[in-house]
Every structure is written in structure tokens, then in C-alpha cells.
Write an enzyme that holds these catalytic residues in place. Structure first.
Site, PDB file in Angstrom:
ATOM      1  N   SER A   1      33.347  19.627 -35.626  1.00 25.13           N
ATOM      2  CA  SER A   1      34.208  19.489 -36.708  1.00 25.13           C
ATOM      3  C   SER A   1      35.301  18.255 -35.933  1.00 25.13           C
ATOM      4  O   SER A   1      34.875  17.216 -35.667  1.00 25.13           O
ATOM      5  CB  SER A   1      34.851  20.948 -36.720  1.00 25.13           C
TER       6      SER A   1
ATOM      7  N   ASP B   1      37.866  15.495 -42.670  1.00 26.04           N
ATOM      8  CA  ASP B   1      37.583  15.289 -40.873  1.00 26.04           C
ATOM      9  C   ASP B   1      36.214  14.775 -40.475  1.00 26.04           C
ATOM     10  O   ASP B   1      35.570  15.053 -41.351  1.00 26.04           O
ATOM     11  CB  ASP B   1      38.008  16.665 -40.321  1.00 26.04           C
TER      12      ASP B   1
ATOM     13  N   ASP C   1      32.977  16.425 -39.732  1.00 27.36           N
ATOM     14  CA  ASP C   1      31.729  16.373 -40.638  1.00 27.36           C
ATOM     15  C   ASP C   1      31.880  17.023 -41.859  1.00 27.36           C
ATOM     16  O   ASP C   1      31.014  17.511 -43.019  1.00 27.36           O
ATOM     17  CB  ASP C   1      31.956  18.079 -39.097  1.00 27.36           C
TER      18      ASP C   1
ATOM     19  N   ASP D   1      34.214  18.826 -43.757  1.00 28.25           N
ATOM     20  CA  ASP D   1      34.257  20.385 -44.353  1.00 28.25           C
ATOM     21  C   ASP D   1      36.002  20.163 -45.157  1.00 28.25           C
ATOM     22  O   ASP D   1      36.092  20.409 -45.991  1.00 28.25           O
ATOM     23  CB  ASP D   1      33.195  21.151 -43.775  1.00 28.25           C
TER      24      ASP D   1
END
Length: 548
Positions: A152, A299, A301, A303
Site C-alpha cells: 500500500s 496511494d 495501490d 485503494d
């Protein structure tokens, strides 16, 4: 002790499949670097409800191919023992996604090989893609589980391993402990079959299906005029977000070019997290040059979704709680039905909005693994920039669909000659000014966190910021609505404080909220001043009480 440590390291070296980590570990052994070896062999990375996350490197306390192969084998054993109680078909498909971090593609391939060797079917997404695409693909393809290789918004040196079951949501107890037990039962990597082929690499059909599903987020015929500046924060969000915006008919976002391409070294930011100081500086510079209606950041990734707006002469980030409340108000205005949910660390304003709209409302423990499991969920959010706006499509936070919905709201307000800040003012007048802040302490030594929690438990404060604590709860005991978790919650007269160790980073996190009445718009400046004073005092007094 020294001989035992060297023996452990040599045993690990003998079965490490990665030339890079083999070279690293061999060098440490040859140099007799006891501190470095102790750091890597003092235990094992613990598999929990966040899966695995840690620094890349050799040894059981680092993220590497050997650790990932063991994790995948443990997951495969769990899936074969448990059958398909969480959805999916009996053929046992495991779908695997990954981001653009160092080693992510290797970890995804190893996972596919292990699943195939265990007699399950494995399918890997076609390239590095946002985590929400993986979460969508699990249910879309009828899989029994999914794995996302990502850390992340952690620093560049980290990577991670997130596990979903067939219902499309992340694992929760007891599945985490059961998978961890299967991992611990693996005697040697040589016992884990890893064929060179046999799994499927998916084509773009699954991505196309995800993009088609994003149509459900927006209202038919809604305004699509808001102009945006967008940063992918060196992650994998750009192409999917641009495709979703084009499909929806929004103006093409202006990219922050320096952060547009995936780059596992994240060269322009210390931490690739929109909430970190300085991370949005390039986006703000682009906004000053192009004068959009709002700034959007994902961010790495994708999500999470961050939003910034013009506030006076310059730009500022909206807090996650502000965006969460705005999206809720927008969905209510559109006639949304179903349960609104949030984690306990998020603003209580969502509960006020739901109550006013006569909608069901639930609080959960932190993490979308809990929010996604709320019965009848229509909308869920968490203050750390996570929003689930289409739970039928993605039962997790999704920074792409959240970006679509906030841009639709900005477009609706733009047509009225209004802004997101105007709507926030309206909510403050209707429900009280809900102001939130956070005291977050990053540590090198985890004992600092345990010492602070013990101190608060042994000598609990009776007041903070001059406000009496009317209720103190130790959340390790659970409540009538929440399972046990390591945390403390203080209810004050007009304020709330929650203290908990982070589940993904070496941080102690303290979540602060004050509620100040504002009978009309003219009272808002004074209410904001009062809220700022209270939040500053809460930080000061809580730091002292925790010994920070």
C-alpha cells in the site's frame, strides 16, 4: 548463541530460492554480522488480519520469496481443508494481483506456482493493477480466495501480502490464525511443490468488467464538468483512473507528471502516502498552475483516495473524515438506501447524517475487513482515506470509484455555483462542527507503544483538555457491538479519543474528535477556533498521560 544463530541462517540460506537474498544472507554470514543476523532471525513475520507486511530482505523477519512461498502454502492448505465456505466454486480458483513494488511480480508468480502445485487453480492479473481490481475479480470470477501483493503506502523498502476469501472481503479471525497455523506446520520449502507452469495469466477482460462496473457509482445524467489534477503517487492507479474518468465523461485529469509512472523507489516522496507532509506538494504546484476544481490522489495501490480543494488563496487536503461525510451526504441526496458504516476511529458525523436520513448505521473495528462485512452495507468509510462506495462491486476500499463519486459531487455543486467547502459548512450547521485530528507517533522501538498503552491502562486520565472523561473503555474486553481489539476509547463532554497501535506500521495512533455547535453559518469561524483549541489541548494532555 552465536553458533545457533549462524546455524539458523545457514539452514535458511540452503533453501532460499532467490539469488538476491541468498547473496545478502551469505554476505552477513561471512562477515559474522551478529546484529544484522539477529534482526533477521529473531522470530518470524506474523501472519494476521493484515496478512503479511514488512521490509524486503533475507530471513524470516523480512519479506522475501521464501516467506511468501510458505504463506502461499499455508493459505493453500487452509483452503483445501475448509472447502468453499466463503463462496466460489469447488474447483478452487485463487486469483492473484500485485502492484509495482520491488519483488511484487516475483511474489505473485510464486503464489501462483504454489497454488497450482497444491491442486488449486490459479489466475494472475495481467500486470500491476490497483488492489480494488483484485477485490472485484474474486467475486467476478467466482474464486475461493484472492491474494494481493502490495504494501500500500508503506516506504519503498517494504512489501506485503493481503489475503481475501471468496466473499471478496479480507480475512478476519479466526481465518487468520488458522492460516498462520498451516504456515507454521510447513517443515521445509523443499516440501512445497512449485511447478514452472500450469496457472492462467488473465487478459484485460477482468479489467474491462471492473471498469464497466464503475458505471454503477454515478447517477444517470449527472453533471460531469469538474476539472481535476491527479497524482498516482508513483503507483498503479493512473491508467485505470484515466480509463474510468473517460468512460464516465469527465474532463481528462491533468496529471502530476513527476509521479504519474509506477516507480518502486518513490523518488519524489519520503512516504508514498497522500497524508504524509510534503507528499502532495507537486500536486498542489500543478493545481496552482492549472486552476482545477479539485485535486485527487491515489496511494500506490490505488485503494485510497485523497482530495484537496482550494481554500482561500491556496490548496489544502481535506481530511479523510471530511471526504467521508461529503460522500455520505451526496449518496443521501441521491436517495441511497442501505446501511452506512464506518470504523470506530472515524468521525461520528456519519452517524448523524445516517440518523437524519433515517438510514441504518453501524460502527466496526478498524479496517475494511470489518466494514465490508456489515449486513446490507451501502456505504462504508474509514478516516485513513478509505471509501467503499459500491459494495456490490468491490467489498473493500476503492480509490478509483471514490474518485469518480467525489468528482460527480464537485460537478453537481459547480452547477450550483458552490464548492465542497460550502457543503461541509452546511453539514456543520445542521449536525454540529465535527473536527478531527490525529496524534501519530512513529517508533523504532515497539516497546514505546506497549509502554504507552500500559501507562494509560494503569493510570487512566480523568480529564483531557479540561473536559471530564464520562466513559473510559478498554477495547481488549470487547463491547456489546465490537469484538476485542487492542485499544482504549474515552468519551468526553463534546469530544472523543481513541488510542490504538497501528495494525500495519510501527505507530501509536490516537484519534481525536471534538463537536462544537454552530447554530448558523455566521457562528462557524468561532466554532472552528474553539475546535482547534480543544484539539491542540487534547494532543498535549494525551501525550503527557501516555508518556510520549
Amino acid at each position: 548463541m552465536h553458533d545457533e544463530l549462524i546455524a539458523k541462517a545457514k539452514a535458511w540460506l540452503a533453501e532460499d530460492p532467490d539469488p538476491q537474498t541468498r547473496e545478502e544472507l551469505a554476505g552477513l554470514i561471512d562477515a559474522g554480522d551478529v546484529p544484522a543476523l539477529t534482526d533477521r532471525f529473531s522470530g518470524t513475520l506474523q501472519f494476521g488480519t493484515a496478512g503479511l507486511r514488512g521490509e524486503l530482505g533475507a530471513g524470516p523477519m523480512r519479506m522475501n520469496r521464501a516467506v511468501v512461498i510458505r504463506a502461499a502454502a499455508g493459505l493453500a492448505a487452509y483452503l483445501k481443508k475448509s472447502g468453499t465456505p466463503h463462496g466460489g466454486d469447488a474447483a478452487g480458483l485463487v486469483v492473484i494481483g500485485y502492484d509495482a513494488r520491488h519483488k511484487s511480480a516475483d511474489f505473485a508468480r510464486d503464489t501462483a506456482a504454489v497454488m497450482t502445485g497444491a491442486g488449486l487453480r490459479a489466475a494472475v492479473l495481467p500486470r500491476p493493477l490497483p488492489t480494488p481490481v483484485l477485490a472485484f475479480a474474486i467475486r467476478h470470477l467466482g474464486a475461493v480466495a484472492g491474494v494481493e501483493v502490495t504494501a500500500s503506502h508503506n516506504p519503498p523498502r517494504d512489501n506485503g501480502y493481503k489475503v481475501y476469501l471468496g466473499d471478496g472481503s479480507q480475512i478476519v479471525p479466526p481465518a487468520d490464525a488458522e492460516i498462520a497455523a498451516e504456515i507454521d506446520a510447513i517443515a521445509a520449502l523443499h516440501d512445497v511443490p512449485r511447478p514452472e507452469s500450469g496457472w492462467q495469466t488473465l487478459d484485460d477482460a477482468v479489467l474491462d468488467a471492473y471498469l464497466a462496473r464503475t458505471d454503477a457509482v454515478l447517477a444517470a445524467g449527472s453533471p460531469r464538468t469538474a476539472r481535476t489534477v491527479y497524482t498516482a503517487m508513483h503507483g498503479v492507479g493512473r491508467d485505470v483512473l484515466l480509463a474510468a474518468f473517460a468512460r464516465a465523461g469527465f474532463p481528462e485529469p491533468v496529471l502530476v507528471a513527476e509521479q504519474a509512472d509506477p516507480d518502486p523507489d518513490f523518488p519524489t516522496v519520503a512516504f508514498p502516502n497522500p497524508e504524509e507532509p510534503g507528499a502532495m506538494d507537486l500536486a498542489f504546484a500543478r493545481a496552482r498552475a492549472t486552476d482545477p476544481d479539485l485535486v485527487i490522489a491515489n496511494d500506490p495501490d490505488a485503494d485510497r483516495c485523497a482530495v484537496a480543494v482550494r481554500d482561500g488563496a491556496d490548496w489544502r487536503m481535506l481530511r479523510g473524515d471530511e471526504v467521508g461525510s461529503l460522500l455520505a451526504a451526496h449518496l443521501v441526496a441521491r436517495g441511497a438506501a442501505g446501511t452506512f458504516a464506518e470504523s470506530i476511529v472515524s468521525s461520528s458525523l456519519l452517524g448523524r447524517i445516517a440518523e437524519s436520513a433515517k438510514l441504518p448505521y453501524e460502527e466496526t473495528l478498524t479496517g475494511f475487513k470489518w466494514i465490508a462485512r456489515v449486513d446490507g452495507l451501502r456505504y462504508g468509510y474509514e478516516e485513513a482515506l478509505g471509501y467503499c462506495v459500491d459494495p456490490e462491486g468491490v467489498r473493500d476500499k476503492d480509490g478509483i470509484t471514490a474518485a469518480l463519486l467525489i468528482t460527480e459531487l464537485a460537478s453537481v455543486l459547480k452547477e450550483q455555483g458552490r464548492t465542497l467547502l460550502d457543503l461541509l459548512d452546511d453539514l456543520a450547521v445542521e449536525h454540529g462542527l465535527h473536527a478531527t485530528d490525529q496524534l501519530s507517533v512513529r517508533v523504532e522501538d515497539l516497546s514505546v507503544i506497549s509502554d504507552a498503552m500500559r501507562r494509560l491502562r494503569e493510570r487512566p486520565p480523568t480529564e483531557l483538555a479540561g473536559l471530564a472523561i464520562t466513559r473510559a473503555e478498554d477495547l481488549t474486553l470487547g463491547t456489546d457491538r465490537l469484538p476485542p481489539t487492542d485499544g482504549l476509547r474515552y468519551t468526553l463532554d463534546g469530544a472523543r479519543v481513541i488510542v490504538r497501535p497501528s495494525g500495519t506500521e510501527p505507530k501509536l495512533k490516537c484519534y481525536l474528535e471534538v463537536v462544537v455547535p454552530a447554530p448558523d453559518h455566521t457562528a462557524l469561524p468561532a466554532a472552528r477556533t474553539r475546535a482547534g483549541e480543544l484539539l491542540a489541548a487534547l494532543k498535549r494532555d494525551l501525550s503527557a498521560a501516555a508518556g510520549l
